[in-house]
Scaffold this motif. Structure first.
Motif, PDB file in Angstrom:
ATOM      1  N   GLY A 178       0.785  -1.226   0.000  1.00  0.00           N
ATOM      2  CA  GLY A 178       0.000   0.000   0.000  1.00  0.00           C
ATOM      3  C   GLY A 178       0.816   1.275   0.000  1.00  0.00           C
ATOM      4  O   GLY A 178       0.280   2.361  -0.194  1.00  0.00           O
ATOM      5  N   ILE A 179       2.136   1.145   0.229  1.00  0.00           N
ATOM      6  CA  ILE A 179       3.008   2.329   0.262  1.00  0.00           C
ATOM      7  C   ILE A 179       4.058   2.184  -0.834  1.00  0.00           C
ATOM      8  O   ILE A 179       4.937   1.314  -0.738  1.00  0.00           O
ATOM      9  CB  ILE A 179       3.690   2.497   1.631  1.00  0.00           C
ATOM     10  CG1 ILE A 179       2.643   2.622   2.735  1.00  0.00           C
ATOM     11  CG2 ILE A 179       4.607   3.717   1.617  1.00  0.00           C
ATOM     12  CD1 ILE A 179       3.219   2.748   4.118  1.00  0.00           C
ATOM     13  N   PRO A 180       3.995   3.010  -1.883  1.00  0.00           N
ATOM     14  CA  PRO A 180       4.951   2.886  -2.995  1.00  0.00           C
ATOM     15  C   PRO A 180       6.393   3.093  -2.540  1.00  0.00           C
ATOM     16  O   PRO A 180       6.661   3.899  -1.641  1.00  0.00           O
ATOM     17  CB  PRO A 180       4.514   4.000  -3.963  1.00  0.00           C
ATOM     18  CG  PRO A 180       3.114   4.344  -3.569  1.00  0.00           C
ATOM     19  CD  PRO A 180       3.031   4.094  -2.096  1.00  0.00           C
ATOM     20  N   ASN A 181       7.305   2.356  -3.150  1.00  0.00           N
ATOM     21  CA  ASN A 181       8.724   2.528  -2.835  1.00  0.00           C
ATOM     22  C   ASN A 181       9.187   3.964  -3.059  1.00  0.00           C
ATOM     23  O   ASN A 181      10.037   4.476  -2.327  1.00  0.00           O
ATOM     24  CB  ASN A 181       9.575   1.584  -3.685  1.00  0.00           C
ATOM     25  CG  ASN A 181       9.458   0.138  -3.236  1.00  0.00           C
ATOM     26  OD1 ASN A 181       9.027  -0.142  -2.117  1.00  0.00           O
ATOM     27  ND2 ASN A 181       9.825  -0.783  -4.115  1.00  0.00           N
ATOM     28  N   LEU A 182       8.637   4.602  -4.100  1.00  0.00           N
ATOM     29  CA  LEU A 182       9.005   5.994  -4.374  1.00  0.00           C
ATOM     30  C   LEU A 182       8.757   6.879  -3.163  1.00  0.00           C
ATOM     31  O   LEU A 182       9.556   7.765  -2.850  1.00  0.00           O
ATOM     32  CB  LEU A 182       8.195   6.519  -5.567  1.00  0.00           C
ATOM     33  CG  LEU A 182       8.830   6.446  -6.950  1.00  0.00           C
ATOM     34  CD1 LEU A 182       7.901   7.050  -7.982  1.00  0.00           C
ATOM     35  CD2 LEU A 182      10.181   7.135  -6.983  1.00  0.00           C
ATOM     36  N   PHE A 183       7.639   6.648  -2.494  1.00  0.00           N
ATOM     37  CA  PHE A 183       7.305   7.448  -1.320  1.00  0.00           C
ATOM     38  C   PHE A 183       8.322   7.225  -0.205  1.00  0.00           C
ATOM     39  O   PHE A 183       8.702   8.163   0.505  1.00  0.00           O
ATOM     40  CB  PHE A 183       5.900   7.099  -0.839  1.00  0.00           C
ATOM     41  CG  PHE A 183       5.446   7.897   0.352  1.00  0.00           C
ATOM     42  CD1 PHE A 183       5.170   9.249   0.231  1.00  0.00           C
ATOM     43  CD2 PHE A 183       5.304   7.302   1.595  1.00  0.00           C
ATOM     44  CE1 PHE A 183       4.759   9.997   1.326  1.00  0.00           C
ATOM     45  CE2 PHE A 183       4.892   8.034   2.690  1.00  0.00           C
ATOM     46  CZ  PHE A 183       4.614   9.383   2.553  1.00  0.00           C
ATOM     47  N   LEU A 184       8.790   5.984  -0.050  1.00  0.00           N
ATOM     48  CA  LEU A 184       9.806   5.692   0.967  1.00  0.00           C
ATOM     49  C   LEU A 184      11.094   6.451   0.667  1.00  0.00           C
ATOM     50  O   LEU A 184      11.726   7.005   1.584  1.00  0.00           O
ATOM     51  CB  LEU A 184      10.085   4.188   1.021  1.00  0.00           C
ATOM     52  CG  LEU A 184       8.912   3.294   1.444  1.00  0.00           C
ATOM     53  CD1 LEU A 184       9.340   1.833   1.440  1.00  0.00           C
ATOM     54  CD2 LEU A 184       8.398   3.691   2.828  1.00  0.00           C
ATOM     55  N   PHE A 185      11.497   6.487  -0.609  1.00  0.00           N
ATOM     56  CA  PHE A 185      12.682   7.258  -0.999  1.00  0.00           C
ATOM     57  C   PHE A 185      12.497   8.739  -0.645  1.00  0.00           C
ATOM     58  O   PHE A 185      13.407   9.382  -0.113  1.00  0.00           O
ATOM     59  CB  PHE A 185      12.941   7.122  -2.506  1.00  0.00           C
ATOM     60  CG  PHE A 185      13.736   5.913  -2.885  1.00  0.00           C
ATOM     61  CD1 PHE A 185      15.100   5.865  -2.648  1.00  0.00           C
ATOM     62  CD2 PHE A 185      13.133   4.829  -3.493  1.00  0.00           C
ATOM     63  CE1 PHE A 185      15.852   4.753  -3.007  1.00  0.00           C
ATOM     64  CE2 PHE A 185      13.860   3.709  -3.857  1.00  0.00           C
ATOM     65  CZ  PHE A 185      15.224   3.673  -3.613  1.00  0.00           C
ATOM     66  N   GLY A 186      11.314   9.263  -0.964  1.00  0.00           N
ATOM     67  CA  GLY A 186      11.042  10.670  -0.683  1.00  0.00           C
ATOM     68  C   GLY A 186      11.102  10.985   0.798  1.00  0.00           C
ATOM     69  O   GLY A 186      11.694  11.995   1.210  1.00  0.00           O
ATOM     70  N   ILE A 187      10.517  10.128   1.619  1.00  0.00           N
ATOM     71  CA  ILE A 187      10.496  10.363   3.067  1.00  0.00           C
ATOM     72  C   ILE A 187      11.892  10.231   3.661  1.00  0.00           C
ATOM     73  O   ILE A 187      12.277  11.011   4.549  1.00  0.00           O
ATOM     74  CB  ILE A 187       9.513   9.387   3.748  1.00  0.00           C
ATOM     75  CG1 ILE A 187       8.079   9.745   3.376  1.00  0.00           C
ATOM     76  CG2 ILE A 187       9.675   9.416   5.269  1.00  0.00           C
ATOM     77  CD1 ILE A 187       7.653  11.156   3.739  1.00  0.00           C
ATOM     78  N   ILE A 188      12.668   9.257   3.186  1.00  0.00           N
ATOM     79  CA  ILE A 188      14.047   9.116   3.676  1.00  0.00           C
ATOM     80  C   ILE A 188      14.853  10.375   3.363  1.00  0.00           C
ATOM     81  O   ILE A 188      15.583  10.896   4.224  1.00  0.00           O
ATOM     82  CB  ILE A 188      14.710   7.871   3.060  1.00  0.00           C
ATOM     83  CG1 ILE A 188      14.081   6.601   3.618  1.00  0.00           C
ATOM     84  CG2 ILE A 188      16.222   7.875   3.326  1.00  0.00           C
ATOM     85  CD1 ILE A 188      14.521   5.327   2.914  1.00  0.00           C
ATOM     86  N   CYS A 189      14.717  10.883   2.138  1.00  0.00           N
ATOM     87  CA  CYS A 189      15.418  12.118   1.762  1.00  0.00           C
ATOM     88  C   CYS A 189      14.967  13.281   2.629  1.00  0.00           C
ATOM     89  O   CYS A 189      15.785  14.107   3.069  1.00  0.00           O
ATOM     90  CB  CYS A 189      15.175  12.439   0.292  1.00  0.00           C
ATOM     91  SG  CYS A 189      16.008  11.340  -0.867  1.00  0.00           S
ATOM     92  N   PHE A 190      13.673  13.352   2.892  1.00  0.00           N
ATOM     93  CA  PHE A 190      13.136  14.426   3.734  1.00  0.00           C
ATOM     94  C   PHE A 190      13.738  14.372   5.131  1.00  0.00           C
ATOM     95  O   PHE A 190      14.176  15.400   5.674  1.00  0.00           O
ATOM     96  CB  PHE A 190      11.615  14.339   3.805  1.00  0.00           C
ATOM     97  CG  PHE A 190      11.004  15.226   4.854  1.00  0.00           C
ATOM     98  CD1 PHE A 190      10.910  16.592   4.649  1.00  0.00           C
ATOM     99  CD2 PHE A 190      10.564  14.695   6.054  1.00  0.00           C
ATOM    100  CE1 PHE A 190      10.370  17.420   5.622  1.00  0.00           C
ATOM    101  CE2 PHE A 190      10.022  15.514   7.036  1.00  0.00           C
ATOM    102  CZ  PHE A 190       9.920  16.877   6.822  1.00  0.00           C
ATOM    103  N   VAL A 191      13.750  13.191   5.740  1.00  0.00           N
ATOM    104  CA  VAL A 191      14.276  13.054   7.115  1.00  0.00           C
ATOM    105  C   VAL A 191      15.754  13.422   7.163  1.00  0.00           C
ATOM    106  O   VAL A 191      16.199  14.160   8.055  1.00  0.00           O
ATOM    107  CB  VAL A 191      14.052  11.613   7.627  1.00  0.00           C
ATOM    108  CG1 VAL A 191      14.777  11.401   8.957  1.00  0.00           C
ATOM    109  CG2 VAL A 191      12.566  11.329   7.792  1.00  0.00           C
ATOM    110  N   VAL A 192      16.527  12.922   6.186  1.00  0.00           N
ATOM    111  CA  VAL A 192      17.959  13.216   6.161  1.00  0.00           C
ATOM    112  C   VAL A 192      18.207  14.713   6.004  1.00  0.00           C
ATOM    113  O   VAL A 192      19.014  15.307   6.744  1.00  0.00           O
ATOM    114  CB  VAL A 192      18.651  12.434   5.019  1.00  0.00           C
ATOM    115  CG1 VAL A 192      20.097  12.911   4.839  1.00  0.00           C
ATOM    116  CG2 VAL A 192      18.626  10.940   5.313  1.00  0.00           C
TER     117      VAL A 192
END
Length: 324
Positions: free
Chosen positions: A168-182
Motif C-alpha cells: 500500500g506504500i509505494p517505494n518511491l514514497f519511501l525514498f522521498g520520506i528518507i530524503c526528507f528526514v535526512v
C-alpha cells in the motif's frame, strides 16, 4: 505611572508567524475538500496511492531547491539535471543494474558542483549561472540520447519506483520520506545547517563570523545536484526509460512547492519541514485538476498564478530597499 505606560508591550501573539504556518495547511484542506466534492474518486485508495507516488520525485527535487534558496540563491537547472541524470542512469542499467541509481546521483553531484564553482569563482549571479547551465545540461542529455527515449528492461531497477516494499506504500514514497528526514536533520541539527540559514539571513555578517561562504555554497549546490540525480534515476525507473526533457516539469512545480510552503526566495526564512507541505499542495492541485478533467493549458495558467501569489505572500520585503 506615565513611565510604566510608555514602556513597549511585549507581543505575545505573532500573527505573521501563525499565518505562515496556517496558510499552506488551509490551502491543502480547501483543495482536498473541493476536489473530493468535484470527483468521488479523489479520496479512493488507488488515487491516494497515486498521490504518494506523484509527490515523491517532486519532494526530492523541491528539497534540493530549498537548500539553495535558503542561502539566498536559486537553481534553475534542477529539471535539466534530473533529465541528464536519468538519461545516463538509463544508459548504464544494462551493466550496472540497480547500482545505476548511484550513477545518476554522481552525475547530479558533478552538475551541481559545476554550478557552485562557476557561481562562486566567477561571481556570476546564481540565476544567470543556472539559467545557462539549464540549457547546457539539457543539450548534453539530448546529445547523449540523440533526442530519443533510452528504454531498458530491468525489473529490479523498475521495482525501485514501481514496487511496494510495504503493501500500500509505494517505494518511491519511501525514498522521498528518507530524503526528507535526512535533509531535515542536516538543516536543523548540524552546524552546516545553521550556517546555511546564517548565509541566507545575511551573507556579510556570516562571513564576519568565520563561515567560509564559497565552500558552503559549492557544497549546497553539490547536495542539490545529488538529490536531483537521485530523482532522475527514480524517474527513469518509474517510466521505464530515460526520455528527453523528462525533468522539465519539476522546475516550476518545485519552486511553487518551496514558496507555498513558506520558504522565502530572499533566503534565510523557511525550511525543509515547510517544503513538504508545499509539495502536498502542488501534488493535490495537479492530481485534482487531472482527475476532474481540467484542460492541461488551464492547469498551467493556474500553477503560474499560484507561484506569483505564493511569492507575493512569502517574500520578505524588508530585505530590499528597491524592487526591480
Amino acid at each position: 505611572m506615565e513611565n510604566i505606560k510608555s514602556l513597549p508591550i511585549e507581543k505575545k501573539f505573532n500573527w505573521n508567524k501563525l499565518k505562515d504556518i496556517l496558510l499552506p495547511f488551509l490551502a491543502l484542506a480547501i483543495l482536498v475538500v473541493v476536489f473530493s466534492i468535484m470527483n468521488e474518486n479523489f479520496l479512493t485508495g488507488n488515487n491516494i496511492s497515486n498521490l504518494l507516488r506523484q509527490m515523491s520525485i517532486l519532494l526530492i527535487v523541491a528539497l534540493a531547491g530549498t537548500l539553495v534558496i535558503l542561502i539566498g540563491s536559486i537553481d534553475l537547472s534542477v529539471g535539466s539535471i534530473v533529465t541528464l541524470s536519468g538519461t545516463i542512469a538509463a544508459l548504464t542499467i544494462p551493466t550496472m543494474g540497480v547500482w545505476a541509481v548511484f550513477v545518476g546521483m554522481a552525475i547530479g553531484m558533478i552538475a551541481g558542483m559545476i554550478n557552485g564553482l562557476i557561481f562562486t569563482i566567477f561571481k556570476i549571479p546564481s540565476f544567470l549561472v543556472t539559467l545557462g547551465m539549464m540549457s547546457a545540461f539539457a543539450g548534453l542529455s539530448n546529445y547523449i540520447s540523440q533526442g530519443k527515449p533510452i528504454t531498458f528492461f530491468n525489473q529490479s531497477f523498475s521495482n525501485l519506483a514501481q514496487g511496494a516494499l510495504i503493501p500500500g506504500i509505494p517505494n518511491l514514497f519511501l525514498f522521498g520520506i528518507i530524503c526528507f528526514v535526512v535533509m531535515y536533520l542536516i538543516s536543523t541539527r548540524t552546524v552546516f545547517g545553521r550556517n546555511v540559514f546564517a548565509v541566507g539571513g545575511g551573507e556579510k555578517v556570516a562571513a564576519l563570523s568565520g563561515i567560509k561562504i564559497n565552500r558552503l555554497k559549492v557544497i549546497v549546490f553539490s547536495i542539490s545536484g545529488i538529490l536531483c540525480g537521485l530523482a532522475g534515476a527514480l524517474l527513469a525507473a518509474r517510466i521505464g526509460a530515460g526520455t528527453p526533457r523528462m525533468g522539465d516539469p519539476y522546475l516550476l512545480d518545485s519552486i511553487a512547492a518551496i514558496v507555498i510552503g513558506g520558504t522565502a526566495l530572499s533566503g534565510g526564512i523557511g525550511g525543509i519541514q515547510k517544503t513538504i507541505i508545499g509539495v502536498l499542495v502542488i501534488t493535490v492541485l495537479s492530481n485534482g485538476m487531472n482527475i476532474t478533467g481540467i484542460h492541461p493549458y488551464i492547469q498551467e495558467i493556474v500553477k503560474g498564478i499560484v507561484v506569483v501569489a505564493a511569492v507575493a505572500v512569502t517574500t520578505d520585503r524588508n530585505k530590499f530597499s528597491l524592487t526591480k
